[in-house]
Design a protein around this motif. Structure first.
Motif, short mmCIF file in Angstrom:
data_model
loop_
_atom_site.label_atom_id
_atom_site.label_comp_id
_atom_site.label_asym_id
_atom_site.label_seq_id
_atom_site.Cartn_x
_atom_site.Cartn_y
_atom_site.Cartn_z
N ASP A 70 3.28 -1.22 4.43
CA ASP A 70 2.87 -1.83 3.17
C ASP A 70 3.74 -3.06 2.92
O ASP A 70 4.73 -3.31 3.62
CB ASP A 70 3.01 -0.84 2.03
CG ASP A 70 1.90 0.20 2.02
OD1 ASP A 70 0.84 -0.06 2.61
OD2 ASP A 70 2.09 1.28 1.42
N ALA A 71 3.37 -3.82 1.88
CA ALA A 71 4.04 -5.09 1.60
C ALA A 71 5.23 -4.95 0.65
O ALA A 71 5.81 -5.95 0.25
CB ALA A 71 3.04 -6.08 1.01
N HIS A 72 5.62 -3.73 0.31
CA HIS A 72 6.74 -3.50 -0.61
C HIS A 72 7.61 -2.37 -0.05
O HIS A 72 7.72 -1.29 -0.64
CB HIS A 72 6.23 -3.16 -2.01
CG HIS A 72 4.94 -2.39 -2.03
ND1 HIS A 72 3.71 -3.00 -1.93
CD2 HIS A 72 4.69 -1.07 -2.11
CE1 HIS A 72 2.76 -2.09 -1.95
NE2 HIS A 72 3.33 -0.89 -2.06
N VAL A 73 8.20 -2.66 1.10
CA VAL A 73 8.97 -1.67 1.86
C VAL A 73 10.32 -2.27 2.24
O VAL A 73 10.40 -3.46 2.59
CB VAL A 73 8.19 -1.23 3.12
CG1 VAL A 73 9.05 -0.33 4.00
CG2 VAL A 73 6.90 -0.52 2.71
N VAL A 100 12.98 5.30 8.70
CA VAL A 100 13.60 4.00 8.98
C VAL A 100 13.25 2.97 7.91
O VAL A 100 13.70 1.83 7.99
CB VAL A 100 13.20 3.47 10.37
CG1 VAL A 100 13.66 4.44 11.46
CG2 VAL A 100 11.70 3.22 10.44
N CYS A 101 12.45 3.36 6.93
CA CYS A 101 12.10 2.46 5.83
C CYS A 101 11.64 3.28 4.63
O CYS A 101 11.26 4.45 4.76
CB CYS A 101 11.01 1.47 6.27
SG CYS A 101 9.52 2.22 6.94
N PHE A 102 11.67 2.62 3.47
CA PHE A 102 11.35 3.32 2.23
C PHE A 102 10.47 2.44 1.35
O PHE A 102 10.54 1.21 1.38
CB PHE A 102 12.64 3.71 1.51
CG PHE A 102 13.50 4.67 2.30
CD1 PHE A 102 13.31 6.04 2.21
CD2 PHE A 102 14.48 4.19 3.18
CE1 PHE A 102 14.07 6.92 2.96
CE2 PHE A 102 15.24 5.07 3.93
CZ PHE A 102 15.04 6.43 3.82
N HIS A 103 9.68 3.11 0.53
CA HIS A 103 8.60 2.48 -0.23
C HIS A 103 8.99 2.27 -1.70
O HIS A 103 9.62 3.14 -2.30
CB HIS A 103 7.36 3.38 -0.15
CG HIS A 103 6.10 2.79 -0.66
ND1 HIS A 103 5.78 2.72 -1.99
CD2 HIS A 103 5.04 2.25 0.01
CE1 HIS A 103 4.60 2.17 -2.13
NE2 HIS A 103 4.11 1.87 -0.94
N SER A 104 8.62 1.13 -2.27
CA SER A 104 8.84 0.88 -3.69
C SER A 104 7.60 1.32 -4.46
O SER A 104 6.60 0.59 -4.52
CB SER A 104 9.12 -0.61 -3.94
OG SER A 104 10.36 -0.99 -3.39
N ILE A 120 7.10 3.87 -9.97
CA ILE A 120 7.64 4.98 -10.75
C ILE A 120 9.11 4.70 -11.04
O ILE A 120 9.74 3.85 -10.39
CB ILE A 120 7.52 6.32 -9.99
CG1 ILE A 120 8.23 6.23 -8.62
CG2 ILE A 120 6.05 6.72 -9.80
CD1 ILE A 120 8.25 7.54 -7.86
N GLY A 121 9.65 5.41 -12.01
CA GLY A 121 11.07 5.30 -12.31
C GLY A 121 11.50 3.89 -12.61
O GLY A 121 10.84 3.15 -13.34
N GLU A 122 12.59 3.48 -12.03
CA GLU A 122 13.16 2.16 -12.32
C GLU A 122 12.33 1.00 -11.81
O GLU A 122 12.51 -0.14 -12.23
CB GLU A 122 14.58 2.08 -11.75
CG GLU A 122 14.65 2.19 -10.24
CD GLU A 122 16.08 2.22 -9.73
OE1 GLU A 122 16.45 1.30 -8.96
OE2 GLU A 122 16.83 3.15 -10.11
N ASN A 123 11.40 1.27 -10.89
CA ASN A 123 10.53 0.21 -10.38
C ASN A 123 9.16 0.19 -11.04
O ASN A 123 8.30 -0.61 -10.66
CB ASN A 123 10.34 0.37 -8.87
CG ASN A 123 11.62 0.12 -8.09
OD1 ASN A 123 12.36 -0.81 -8.40
ND2 ASN A 123 11.88 0.95 -7.09
N SER A 124 8.99 1.04 -12.04
CA SER A 124 7.68 1.18 -12.66
C SER A 124 7.19 -0.12 -13.28
O SER A 124 6.06 -0.56 -13.02
CB SER A 124 7.71 2.28 -13.72
OG SER A 124 6.46 2.38 -14.37
#
Length: 625
Positions: free
Chosen positions: A357-360, A496-500, A503-507
């Motif tokens: 995805d484009a927000h990783v 090896v990567c994580f998604h934004s 939710i939470g602080e990125n909501s």
């Protein structure tokens, strides 16, 4: 008096008068005189008669020569035309050569047409809309322009990347590579969203690296030799100078293609920056982005936060030649399937292929880590795929390494209904400490949010361009099509990567990002048609007559011949007639599936042999909802 008619033939006088000569051949009258005069006149007449006879003979001889020359010219012309016709018939009827290239006159005509098309395409880059009223909206593919507007062409250009194909139907891999090197090689396709609405809309897009997936997998399980003939190395073979070196290429030099589909996402450039800045070997990574934006409002994915002149050490500046961006007007967006289809068109024979995805955000050394995990399976047909964990508290800001010891696994899927009809969709997936140590764990499903595989997965299972306005359902489509080609899906042992997520602080920040369905009214009903095709291809809607869905290029975007979809449905417990599943599948996936099925991995590593698997999952707790 004697009177005779004669044509005066006296020479012109010096003063320019005719001196009795009538140039238009008018005859006058000559009067006779005495006998001497008559005798002189007769002598003169004889002399003139002889002269006229001589002149007539001369003219006849000259005319004969001219007639002979004319006849010879006619004969020569006829012979030449006959020879030309014989050659035309002969060469136009030559059969095609073994490599599929037209020969003779047909080949010449074909090449001429191709050159003409390349010349025209050179001036028609980008996507265009042709409305019923004849209006045209240009949508040019991004040429990776820097802030000064000049083109950042790869100085190590390899020229035409699509010009050479092996006799086996597999294109020849090159490195470095970029769609910017393919001047005039783009092709025109219908915008299927508008096509389903009855409108004539065309887009000019890059060609698929392998235009015919069937030519690669041949409707059967690929041989290991064929699989290893796909995938480039950073350095060529020292003996053959070939960039396709198979498993002899050192793991750290195996190229990686990263496909990203972005819709008006401000985090896209941060994702590209993360990919290139954290890779252990960024020189082997190439990023292909389909950037769907509103020009003048949204930022471009390949434009860094600061101009490269001010800060040339930004990853997007340092590795600008390894970033290919196809920019299209957001108005043309019809969902992730179509965008990712174009993303697959950016693939150019890399050894590995990754989808994100484009927000990783990526961890430090992600490339070495994920490559080692894939190779640890021992399965050439392995695809690592999962729903990513949320970014919050997942990466150590000091080391750039993952703080997580758990990972999600794909096993929770259920039927859902809606305007597009009943179809399977993935639900929330369980996350926990891996049950299998030392390698990824086998799972039944594929996820679109993250996928890592050998490059031939993209070449043999390209996204279907005839599925506009599809959001749920794409994962079952790709997963099942890949299964029939022979691919196996695994959950990575380490993330090896994580998604934004929103939710939470990125909501707040993430909820401000627009979605492709803001133009849904323009394509009302297209998704229903697309879902019928999607389900029809993978044999999930037997109740729908085949005549009710689009079969365009079905072989290209259809099933393989290594396995049957029915085998998958039987093993996993899916009833495509009654639209039900055997629930609690995660119980089987967590504890048994990997250990049972990996025993049947073929000796050459070409996937699991499902012909040796006689297992059907049955819900052990059917009353437990």
């Amino acid at each position: 008096m004697e009177a005779r008619s004669r044509r005066r033939n006296t020479p012109s006088s010096a003063n320019g008068s005719n001196g009795g000569h009538i140039g238009n051949g008018i005859y006058d009258v000559a009067s006779g005189g005495d006998s001497d005069s008559r005798s002189a006149a007769r002598t003169e007449r004889k002399a003139r008669r002889k002269q006229r006879v001589a002149n007539a003979r001369t003219r006849r001889r000259a005319g004969g020569r001219n007639n002979n020359n004319t006849a010879m010219c006619l004969i020569s012309t006829v012979i030449f035309l006959l020879y030309f016709l014989v050659c035309l018939v002969f060469f136009s009827n030559l059969s095609d050569s073994g490599d599929g290239e037209a020969r003779g006159m047909r080949g010449l005509v074909k090449k001429t047409k191709e050159k003409l098309k390349r010349f025209r395409d050179k001036h028609r880059r980008g996507a265009t809309i042709t409305e019923e009223e004849g209006a045209i909206i240009d949508n040019n593919s991004n040429s990776n322009l820097d802030n000064s507007g000049s083109s950042n062409n790869n100085s190590n250009s390899n020229g035409n990347n699509l010009s050479q194909t092996t006799a086996s139907g597999i294109p020849i891999g090159k490195w470095p590579v970029s769609i910017r090197d393919e001047e005039g090689m783009f092709e025109e396709i219908p915008h299927i969203g508008y096509a389903y609405m009855g409108k004539d809309v065309k887009m000019t897009v890059p060609r698929l690296w392998a235009d015919d997936p069937v030519a690669i997998h041949q409707n059967k399980l690929m041989s290991r030799e064929r699989a290893l003939s796909i995938g480039t190395c950073v350095t060529p073979d020292p003996k053959t100078n070939s960039y396709t070196r198979g498993d002899e290429c050192p793991p750290s030099e195996r190229t990686i293609f990263v496909a990203i589909a972005s819709y008006r996402d401000w985090q896209c450039r941060d994702t590209v920056t993360s990919i290139l800045s954290t890779a252990a070997h960024p020189e082997r990574v190439r990023v292909g982005v389909v950037d769907q934006i509103v020009d003048g409002i949204d930022g471009s994915c390949d434009v860094p936060h600061k101009p490269c002149k001010e800060d040339p050490d930004q990853p997007i500046c340092l590795y600008k030649n390894q970033i290919d961006v196809f920019q299209m007007d957001a108005q043309l967006a019809v969902g992730p399937v179509f965008a990712r289809h174009i993303g697959h068109r950016l693939y150019r024979g890399e050894y590995y292929a990754m989808q994100s995805d484009a927000h990783v955000t990526f961890t430090r050394g992600w490339d070495d880590d994920i490559v080692s995990q894939l190779e640890a399976t021992g399965d050439e047909m392995a695809v690592l795929s999962t729903y990513l964990t949320d970014i919050v508290n997942s990466i150590d800001p000091m080391t750039g390494l993952s703080k997580r010891h758990t990972r999600p696994i794909m096993c929770n899927t259920e039927y859902e209904g809606g305007a597009q009809g009943k179809h399977l969709r993935h639900l929330s997936q369980p996350e926990g400490v891996p049950d299998i140590k030392g390698m990824p764990q086998l799972q039944p499903y594929w996820a679109a949010g993250y996928s890592f595989s050998r490059g031939h997965f993209v070449a043999t299972v390209p996204y279907d361009m005839y599925q506009p306005m599809i959001f749920q359902g794409e994962e079952m489509s790709i997963g099942l099509r890949g299964f029939t080609v022979g691919y196996d899906y695994f959950a990575p042992e380490r993330s090896v990567c994580f998604h934004s997520y929103a939710i939470g602080e990125n909501s707040d920040a993430r909820n401000k990002v627009p979605h492709f369905w803001e133009h849904a009214q323009d394509f009302r009903g297209a998704g229903v048609k697309a879902m019928k095709r999607l389900l029809g291809i993978v044999n999930m809607n037997p109740e729908v007559p085949r005549s009710e869905w689009d079969h365009s290029e079905e072989a290209k975007y259809g099933l393989g011949g290594a396995r049957e979809t029915s085998k998958f449905y039987d093993v996993i417990g899916i009833d495509v007639v009654n639209k039900t599943t055997q629930r609690h599948l995660c119980q089987f996936v967590h504890n048994k599936m990997h250990k049972m099925f990996m025993k049947n991995l073929r000796p050459d590593g070409m996937g699991i042999d499902y012909s040796k698997i006689d297992y059907k999952w049955v819900d052990p707790r059917p009353d437990d909802k």
